[in-house]
Design a protein around this motif. Structure first.
Motif, PDB file in Angstrom:
ATOM      1  N   LEU A  52       1.065  -0.743  -0.014  1.00 28.54           N
ATOM      2  CA  LEU A  52      -0.034   0.131   0.138  1.00 28.54           C
ATOM      3  C   LEU A  52       0.928   1.327   0.415  1.00 28.54           C
ATOM      4  CD1 LEU A  52      -3.044   0.466   2.548  1.00 28.54           C
ATOM      5  CD2 LEU A  52      -1.278   2.275   2.396  1.00 28.54           C
ATOM      6  N   PHE A  53       2.266   1.173   0.927  1.00 27.96           N
ATOM      7  CA  PHE A  53       2.240   2.159   0.528  1.00 27.96           C
ATOM      8  C   PHE A  53       3.674   2.792  -0.080  1.00 27.96           C
ATOM      9  CE2 PHE A  53       1.864   2.500   5.999  1.00 27.96           C
ATOM     10  CZ  PHE A  53       1.311   3.598   5.660  1.00 27.96           C
ATOM     11  N   GLU A  54       3.813   1.446  -1.073  1.00 26.85           N
ATOM     12  CA  GLU A  54       5.221   1.515  -1.914  1.00 26.85           C
ATOM     13  C   GLU A  54       4.291   2.400  -3.455  1.00 26.85           C
ATOM     14  OE1 GLU A  54       7.943  -1.826  -2.828  1.00 26.85           O
ATOM     15  OE2 GLU A  54       6.828  -2.647  -1.808  1.00 26.85           O
ATOM     16  N   ILE A  55       2.742   1.493  -3.490  1.00 30.09           N
ATOM     17  CA  ILE A  55       2.208   2.053  -4.192  1.00 30.09           C
ATOM     18  C   ILE A  55       1.783   3.720  -3.945  1.00 30.09           C
ATOM     19  CG2 ILE A  55      -0.127   2.430  -5.072  1.00 30.09           C
ATOM     20  CD1 ILE A  55      -0.488  -0.259  -4.568  1.00 30.09           C
ATOM     21  N   ALA A  56       1.209   4.279  -2.843  1.00 31.50           N
ATOM     22  CA  ALA A  56       1.261   5.321  -2.646  1.00 31.50           C
ATOM     23  C   ALA A  56       2.169   6.287  -2.741  1.00 31.50           C
ATOM     24  CB  ALA A  56       0.353   5.831  -1.470  1.00 31.50           C
ATOM     25  N   HIS A  57       3.352   5.619  -2.228  1.00 32.55           N
ATOM     26  CA  HIS A  57       4.452   6.822  -2.852  1.00 32.55           C
ATOM     27  C   HIS A  57       5.024   6.787  -3.879  1.00 32.55           C
ATOM     28  CE1 HIS A  57       8.976   8.107  -2.327  1.00 32.55           C
ATOM     29  NE2 HIS A  57       9.094   6.947  -3.204  1.00 32.55           N
ATOM     30  N   LYS A  58       4.868   5.917  -5.174  1.00 32.10           N
ATOM     31  CA  LYS A  58       5.213   6.079  -6.145  1.00 32.10           C
ATOM     32  C   LYS A  58       4.005   6.657  -7.202  1.00 32.10           C
ATOM     33  CE  LYS A  58       5.528   3.142 -10.604  1.00 32.10           C
ATOM     34  NZ  LYS A  58       5.618   1.267 -10.981  1.00 32.10           N
ATOM     35  N   GLN A  59       2.317   6.831  -6.654  1.00 26.97           N
ATOM     36  CA  GLN A  59       1.277   7.161  -7.614  1.00 26.97           C
ATOM     37  C   GLN A  59       1.540   8.573  -6.970  1.00 26.97           C
ATOM     38  OE1 GLN A  59      -0.889   6.369  -9.673  1.00 26.97           O
ATOM     39  NE2 GLN A  59       0.299   4.799 -10.226  1.00 26.97           N
TER      40      GLN A  59
END
Length: 580
Positions: free
Chosen positions: A511-518
């Protein structure tokens, strides 16, 4: 729209600076002491992570909060934010919650919300239930209720406004949703009025008896006409009841005299009968009797017979004269009584004749009451008749327009296939990061049922059972609305830490990886509160370097239970803020 900073007029408050782009973490930490190591029951609660969401909503025009007014009376909170390239500073006082200062200009609470609505959301024309507060709550779920389902954001929000807001932010035509709801409301309103008339006390008997409405209306009109004609010629006699009593008295007198007359007639009849009666044995019959017996009557007996006969003749004559006198007296009395009866009869007839042309006030009142009752019943029946006719016509119109709207919606969804694919693609993109290539997406179909729901909108992930999957769906759905940028200019998502409570550490790391990238790639904000232990559990999946880059470097505020000064407000205040 993006959030820049939340602050207060109180120095004790822990100001929250939000990263303009990227992740902003509000972290709840447990103060480690010998006591807390022993007491494992200590938690991360009540340090102010969720309160930060309530305060952002407060600054964005939520309903007046009595808890804030009573317990934070001299506090005021300021939210700095951007819309496009323009910066705004909104300040709201807890003791004067019906106004907001925006860039130092005073607005009423409603005007403030209307202004933000015009700047953030693209509404060509106003639609009831589609407002700034309901829409912004899709990007910052207000309280714990909003985490029960991906589709439900606001506690006690009805199905229609829920659909209206969600459809709008997915890019669907809100006017299609509105029109179907209006059609259903129209037919429901007529049906409600029909039931109201049927339950009316005046009408209950009509329906219970199963009478024909047309016949009853005709009869009522006839009765009304008769009563109205009677009332037109009706004259109220103030002495009506006195005249009635006098007429009744005369009637009783006449009856008494008639009874007396009848007794006199019987007496006269008896006298007539008495005058016709003669002695049973004459002298001649006695002499003949002795002759037949060949006995000679002595001289003395003959003389006695002559005396008896003379006495009898004299007695009979006297009785006849007496009876005749009595008869004459009775006949005179009968004549006098007959005259009295005639006189009394004329008087009685005069009284009754007077009463026939006039009436009593209470009779007049009763007739008017009956007339009003008839008219009211007629009015109710005609209303019902007209309503039934309207209801039937509306049903036909509703059926036709309902069918037309179904066809229109089917064609619309066919024409909007690119938009539907876009929403499916976005949702599936996020879901795939968690579950690989499982079937996932947002289904949008026309709801052709006779209800208020224009669309059936369902977010799906295969094997979507369990709380963990529910929270992942919330994350994916909210990000679909944010990234889709349909009908809005919101550039942030703000999630409470309860989103992470049932997700395993590996998925939290994802979840944090997705949020960070997006957020980095698309210039967005993702704000979330989290407990330290939840974050530390992701370290083994993120690795030291990513954990530092995504988590540690983006932590904008740490809140602990070490003391009140280390909590969000910086002072001890018990608040039941989890409501608007």
């Amino acid at each position: 729209m993006r959030l820049i900073e939340l602050r207060s007029n109180k120095k004790s408050f822990r100001t929250i600076p939000f990263n303009r782009t990227g992740i902003s973490l509000i972290v709840g930490k447990k103060h480690q002491t010998n006591e807390t190591l022993v007491n494992r029951k200590n938690t991360y609660n009540s340090v102010g992570k969720s309160l930060s969401i309530a305060l952002v909503h407060f600054c964005l025009g939520s309903n007046p909060n009595l808890e804030f007014e009573e317990k934070l009376n001299d506090w005021e909170f300021t939210l700095e934010f951007e819309i496009g390239e323009k910066k705004f500073i909104a300040t709201r006082k807890c003791k004067e919650q019906n106004k907001v200062f925006l860039n130092e200009k005073e607005y009423s609470l409603q005007d403030y919300k209307d202004y933000l609505e015009s700047k953030v959301f693209k509404l060509p024309e106003p639609i009831k239930f589609l407002k700034f507060r309901s829409l912004i709550s899709r990007f910052i779920r207000p309280n714990k209720f909003g985490y029960n389902s991906y589709y439900k954001f606001i506690n006690k929000e009805q199905d229609y406004p829920q659909l209206l807001n969600n459809a709008f932010l997915l890019g669907l035509d809100p006017y299609l949703v509105q029109r179907k709801a209006e059609l259903k409301d129209e037919i429901d309103d007529i049906d409600k009025r029909r039931k109201g008339i049927e339950n009316d006390e005046i009408m209950k008997s009509f329906f219970e008896e199963g009478e024909d409405i047309e016949i009853d209306i005709y009869d009522l009109k006839q009765n009304i006409e008769l009563l109205e004609n009677r009332l037109k010629g009706f004259q109220v006699a103030e002495d009506y009841h006195e005249i009635v009593e006098e007429a009744d008295h005369l009637k009783r007198q006449i009856q008494e005299y008639e009874n007396r007359a009848e007794r006199i007639k019987r007496a006269i009849y008896n006298i007539d009968q008495s005058l016709e009666i003669q002695p049973d044995v004459s002298r001649t019959k006695i002499e003949n009797f002795y002759k037949q017996a060949r006995l000679e009557l002595p001289e003395m007996v003959i003389k006695r017979l002559d005396e008896v006969q003379s006495f009898n003749e004299k007695l009979t004559d006297n009785r006849g004269r007496r009876l005749f006198k009595e008869k004459q007296s009775f006949e005179k009395e009968l004549h006098d009584i007959s005259e009295i009866i005639r006189t009394l009869g004329r008087k009685k007839d005069e009284k009754l004749g007077y009463l026939n042309t006039k009436g009593a006030l209470d009779e007049f009142t009763n007739m008017n009451d009956q007339l009003r009752s008839f008219k009211l019943r007629l009015e109710k029946l005609e209303q019902y008749k007209n309503l039934i006719n309207e209801f039937k016509n509306k049903q036909e119109e509703f059926t036709k327009e309902f069918s037309d709207e179904n066809i229109k919606t089917n064609n619309y969804l066919n024409d909007q296939s690119d938009l539907i694919r876009k929403n499916i693609k976005l949702f599936k993109f996020f879901a795939d990061q968690f579950y690989g290539k499982k079937r996932a997406g947002i289904e949008i179909h026309n709801n052709d049922g006779k209800n208020k729901n224009r669309f059936d909108i369902k977010a799906k992930i295969d094997d979507d059972k369990g709380d963990g999957v529910n929270y992942i769906k919330i994350f994916c759905y909210d990000w679909t609305m944010l990234k889709g940028q349909n009908n809005h200019t919101v550039k942030f998502l703000f999630h409470d830490g309860r989103l992470l409570s049932e997700i395993d550490p590996r998925q939290v790391a994802t979840l944090f990886e997705i949020a960070h990238k997006q957020t980095q790639e698309f210039n967005l904000q993702y704000i979330i509160s989290a407990n330290e232990n939840v974050l530390e559990a992701t370290k083994q999946y993120l690795g030291e370097e990513k954990y530092s880059e995504i988590i540690e470097e983006n932590t904008v505020l740490e809140l602990t239970d070490e003391s009140e000064a280390h909590k969000l407000l910086g002072v001890q205040v018990e608040l039941d803020y989890d409501k608007e």
